[in-house]
Design an enzyme around this catalytic site. Structure first.
Site, short mmCIF file in Angstrom:
data_model
loop_
_atom_site.label_atom_id
_atom_site.label_comp_id
_atom_site.label_asym_id
_atom_site.label_seq_id
_atom_site.Cartn_x
_atom_site.Cartn_y
_atom_site.Cartn_z
N HIS A 1 -2.11 -6.02 -2.15
CA HIS A 1 -2.10 -7.46 -2.39
C HIS A 1 -1.07 -8.13 -1.49
O HIS A 1 -0.08 -7.53 -1.09
CB HIS A 1 -1.78 -7.76 -3.86
N ALA B 1 7.56 16.24 -5.73
CA ALA B 1 6.67 15.66 -6.75
C ALA B 1 7.01 14.21 -7.05
O ALA B 1 8.17 13.81 -7.01
CB ALA B 1 6.75 16.50 -8.02
N ALA C 1 12.09 14.76 -4.60
CA ALA C 1 11.18 14.37 -5.68
C ALA C 1 11.51 12.98 -6.20
O ALA C 1 12.67 12.59 -6.31
CB ALA C 1 11.26 15.38 -6.82
N THR D 1 9.90 3.91 2.30
CA THR D 1 9.49 2.61 2.82
C THR D 1 9.65 2.50 4.33
O THR D 1 9.18 1.54 4.92
CB THR D 1 10.30 1.48 2.16
N ARG E 1 20.83 14.57 4.55
CA ARG E 1 21.44 15.48 5.52
C ARG E 1 20.34 16.09 6.38
O ARG E 1 19.15 15.89 6.12
CB ARG E 1 22.23 16.60 4.81
#
Length: 201
Positions: free
Chosen positions: A116, A148, A166, A171, A189
């Site tokens: 959107h 995960a 996890a 981004t 690291r």
């Protein structure tokens, strides 16, 4: 129980092969998929040799609340040789490429689209059927490991041998041979054995 398990495997295999034929999916070894895969929409899907996909709560207790799902919105998904995935969701408006030997943990999600618009007036106009969300290709290079419940967003490229912790939200792009984690994901690291080059080089 053994008979039921065998019949379930046979049914799932037939399901996946029929689905691949219906959706025109190019899958080198459909027999390596455990459980029933979901493929929604239309686009291009290529699954190379040696790819192992767990799909369903019986096949991975981590994030095993649903099946693996490839959602095509006109995009392209390419999964390289010997990739492993468990109950993951990939949504493609543009293109998603998973490099060879990469491992995606339970319930990892990769979106090459915003779905959107960030503009409220454009979001309001979406009720008429128009789509405004931006999309950009996502690339995971070879031998990446994604923990995960991680979410990888549009335009991200993850360099070879890198690790994503996890539960991260990725981004921005990640250089090769680095460990990133967090929301948003940040450099932690270098991976073990990586050359002692400065971060981001």
């Amino acid at each position: 129980m053994r008979l039921i398990s065998m019949l379930t495997r046979v049914f799932n295999s037939l399901w996946n092969r029929a689905l691949f034929a219906y959706k025109s999916v190019d899958c080198a070894e459909p027999g390596l998929i455990r459980g029933r895969l979901e493929i929604r929409g239309r686009g291009q899907v290529q699954i190379a040799a040696g790819v192992r996909i767990n799909s369903g709560p019986a096949y991975n207790p981590i994030g095993g609340d649903r099946r693996a799902c490839l959602t095509m919105r006109g995009g392209k998904i390419t999964i390289g040789e010997n990739v492993g995935m468990s109950n993951c969701t990939l949504v493609s408006d543009s293109e998603i490429t998973i490099g060879r030997m990469t491992k995606l943990g339970g319930s990892v999600k990769i979106y090459d689209t915003d779905f959107h618009s960030l503009d409220p007036s454009e979001r309001a106009a979406e009720v008429s059927g128009k789509r405004y969300g931006a999309s950009r290709a996502v690339v995971l290079e070879e031998n990446v490991f994604v923990g995960a419940h991680t979410i990888i967003l549009k335009g991200v490229r993850i360099g070879r041998n890198s690790v994503i912790g996890a539960g991260s939200v990725v981004t921005r792009s990640v250089p090769e041979n680095e460990i990133w984690a967090g929301n948003p994901a940040r450099f932690i690291r270098k991976t073990p054995g990586a050359a002692a080059a400065p971060h981001g080089q």
